[in-house]
Design an enzyme around this catalytic site. Sequence first.
Site, PDB file in Angstrom:
ATOM      1  N   LYS A 391       0.844  -1.198   0.000  1.00  0.00           N
ATOM      2  CA  LYS A 391       0.000   0.000   0.000  1.00  0.00           C
ATOM      3  C   LYS A 391       0.874   1.242   0.000  1.00  0.00           C
ATOM      4  O   LYS A 391       1.791   1.374   0.802  1.00  0.00           O
ATOM      5  CB  LYS A 391      -0.921  -0.025   1.223  1.00  0.00           C
ATOM      6  CG  LYS A 391      -1.825  -1.262   1.268  1.00  0.00           C
ATOM      7  CD  LYS A 391      -2.524  -1.418   2.601  1.00  0.00           C
ATOM      8  CE  LYS A 391      -1.565  -1.783   3.710  1.00  0.00           C
ATOM      9  NZ  LYS A 391      -2.255  -2.099   4.988  1.00  0.00           N
ATOM     10  N   THR A 423      -7.912   8.792   9.671  1.00  0.00           N
ATOM     11  CA  THR A 423      -7.527   7.602   8.908  1.00  0.00           C
ATOM     12  C   THR A 423      -7.258   6.406   9.821  1.00  0.00           C
ATOM     13  O   THR A 423      -6.640   5.428   9.393  1.00  0.00           O
ATOM     14  CB  THR A 423      -6.277   7.894   8.067  1.00  0.00           C
ATOM     15  OG1 THR A 423      -5.225   8.366   8.936  1.00  0.00           O
ATOM     16  CG2 THR A 423      -6.560   8.937   6.997  1.00  0.00           C
ATOM     17  N   GLY A 425      -7.588   3.020  11.333  1.00  0.00           N
ATOM     18  CA  GLY A 425      -8.244   1.783  10.922  1.00  0.00           C
ATOM     19  C   GLY A 425      -8.184   1.491   9.436  1.00  0.00           C
ATOM     20  O   GLY A 425      -8.786   0.516   8.968  1.00  0.00           O
ATOM     21  N   THR A 426      -7.433   2.300   8.682  1.00  0.00           N
ATOM     22  CA  THR A 426      -7.409   2.079   7.226  1.00  0.00           C
ATOM     23  C   THR A 426      -6.816   0.723   6.860  1.00  0.00           C
ATOM     24  O   THR A 426      -7.368  -0.005   6.036  1.00  0.00           O
ATOM     25  CB  THR A 426      -6.631   3.198   6.519  1.00  0.00           C
ATOM     26  OG1 THR A 426      -5.338   3.343   7.139  1.00  0.00           O
ATOM     27  CG2 THR A 426      -7.366   4.513   6.586  1.00  0.00           C
ATOM     28  N   GLY A 427      -5.675   0.372   7.457  1.00  0.00           N
ATOM     29  CA  GLY A 427      -5.034  -0.892   7.100  1.00  0.00           C
ATOM     30  C   GLY A 427      -5.866  -2.092   7.494  1.00  0.00           C
ATOM     31  O   GLY A 427      -6.046  -3.030   6.701  1.00  0.00           O
ATOM     32  N   CYS A 428      -6.393  -2.070   8.723  1.00  0.00           N
ATOM     33  CA  CYS A 428      -7.242  -3.177   9.191  1.00  0.00           C
ATOM     34  C   CYS A 428      -8.468  -3.333   8.301  1.00  0.00           C
ATOM     35  O   CYS A 428      -8.835  -4.444   7.891  1.00  0.00           O
ATOM     36  CB  CYS A 428      -7.702  -2.919  10.624  1.00  0.00           C
ATOM     37  SG  CYS A 428      -6.382  -2.773  11.844  1.00  0.00           S
TER      38      CYS A 428
END
Length: 486
Positions: A391, A423, A425-428
């Site tokens: 990412k 932002t 929690g974007t990866g989870c």
Amino acid sequence: MLKLVVDRCKNKPCVEGLYLITDHGERLVERVAEALTGGVSVLQYRDKMRDPEERLAIGMQLKELCSRHQVKFIINDDLDLALKLDADGVHLGQEDGDPAVARALLGPGKLLGISTHSLEEALAAQAAHADYVGFGAIYPTGTKEVPETCGPEGVAALKGKLRIPVVAIGGITRDNAPPVLEAGADAVAVISAILSSRNPALAATEISLLFNRNAPHPRGIVLTVAGSDSGGGAGIQGDLKTISLLGSYGASAIAALTAQNTTGVSSVLPVPAEFLAEQIDAVLDDLPVHVVKVGMLSTPENTAVLAERLSAHGMKMVVVDPVMTAKGGAALLEDEALAVMKKRLIPLSYLLTPNVPEAERLTGLTITDPAGMELAARALHLMGAKNVLIKGGHLTDGMVTDILYDGNAFTRFTAPRVLSRNTHGTGCSLASAIATFLAQGEPLPGAVLRGKLFITKAIKFAQPLGHGHGPVNHYQAARDPSEPLP
């Protein structure tokens, strides 16, 4: 007056799902054994080259495998072999036997399939008391020359006129099967897309999952193994919101408890590895989980026990988000756990989804541009990840580019950067969205695309909650009518 109607079709085994046809390559039994662990419903033994004794010997081994995995065993064209092996049925080509003779010798309890290439042939097969028809070729195929292809529209033309199942065949792969299923195929027949793969079990799993796309909601089951976020934006809470709002069923195993909010993590309490194992076993022993999503693990013991339990349960669809630090900078993965992840967990991953800093820490490389992302993706693939999605949100370009590498080619997914401090929690949530779409029957490239669109909208619609990095808006992203997910 009540009238009793007996449906004889219900007394016969149905044909649906992934229908595997054998090839003439070496190590056939070994490759089929691997494939059967991936969700095959029917195996058709097709052998035009070996002598009768060798066919019988191989057929006996294949039948034993099918019995072990509860897979229907069909013999191609050879009625005598089918009778000797007491197979579940026989499949005949248009010029390869009389259906009436086959039905008489097989009896009513066995399956009879007939290859067809047109509506007229399919209707004739149905009139000849076939239990199902093979129909194709759907797409061009390398196994035999065909004068013309039928396409998914050919399947659709059959479905309203036949009472028996349709098995679509010819050139079908993971990525072109969805339109065939949406056209109404009850099964898809595959040869080289599975048996020519370096990992037949995984190839079979990928295709068998596609059938979930026609299932009722909640569609597909996702198990998230991660840490708990008391602030509710990331971790287990963010994962379950994503999974549920996107239409799947979410289960969980908690690897650590955190005391955190939008300003940061103040404390972490890892769960004992033995208890994490009990949670994982409790879910996987009971629920037919399609995809496992992995997030924060915290300790080397938890990382090791997760790898052990995934292997023990034979889980093939594992999405690993290698969570290492919180948005505020707190460490969420111990140094020793990183070594265990690289050695034991990454080789089990179907998809690894690091951001740029995580990819740098895993590989030791410095990443400043897309070329560096591609180099890191290759390195992570060599560590054992089947697919890698790096990412690019931490780079400074106006467009955010994520790069998917499948071991052969790179695919770029680009979206405009949304300027927002909300932002958390974007990866989870991205990894959970991809896992959800995979569980719902979306091939990997489509699952990544839909996940990327979802998280972009979740950032766009984020509300300024709390005093720090606010959470993304899972609810609005899943329900935004102006930009529907494809």
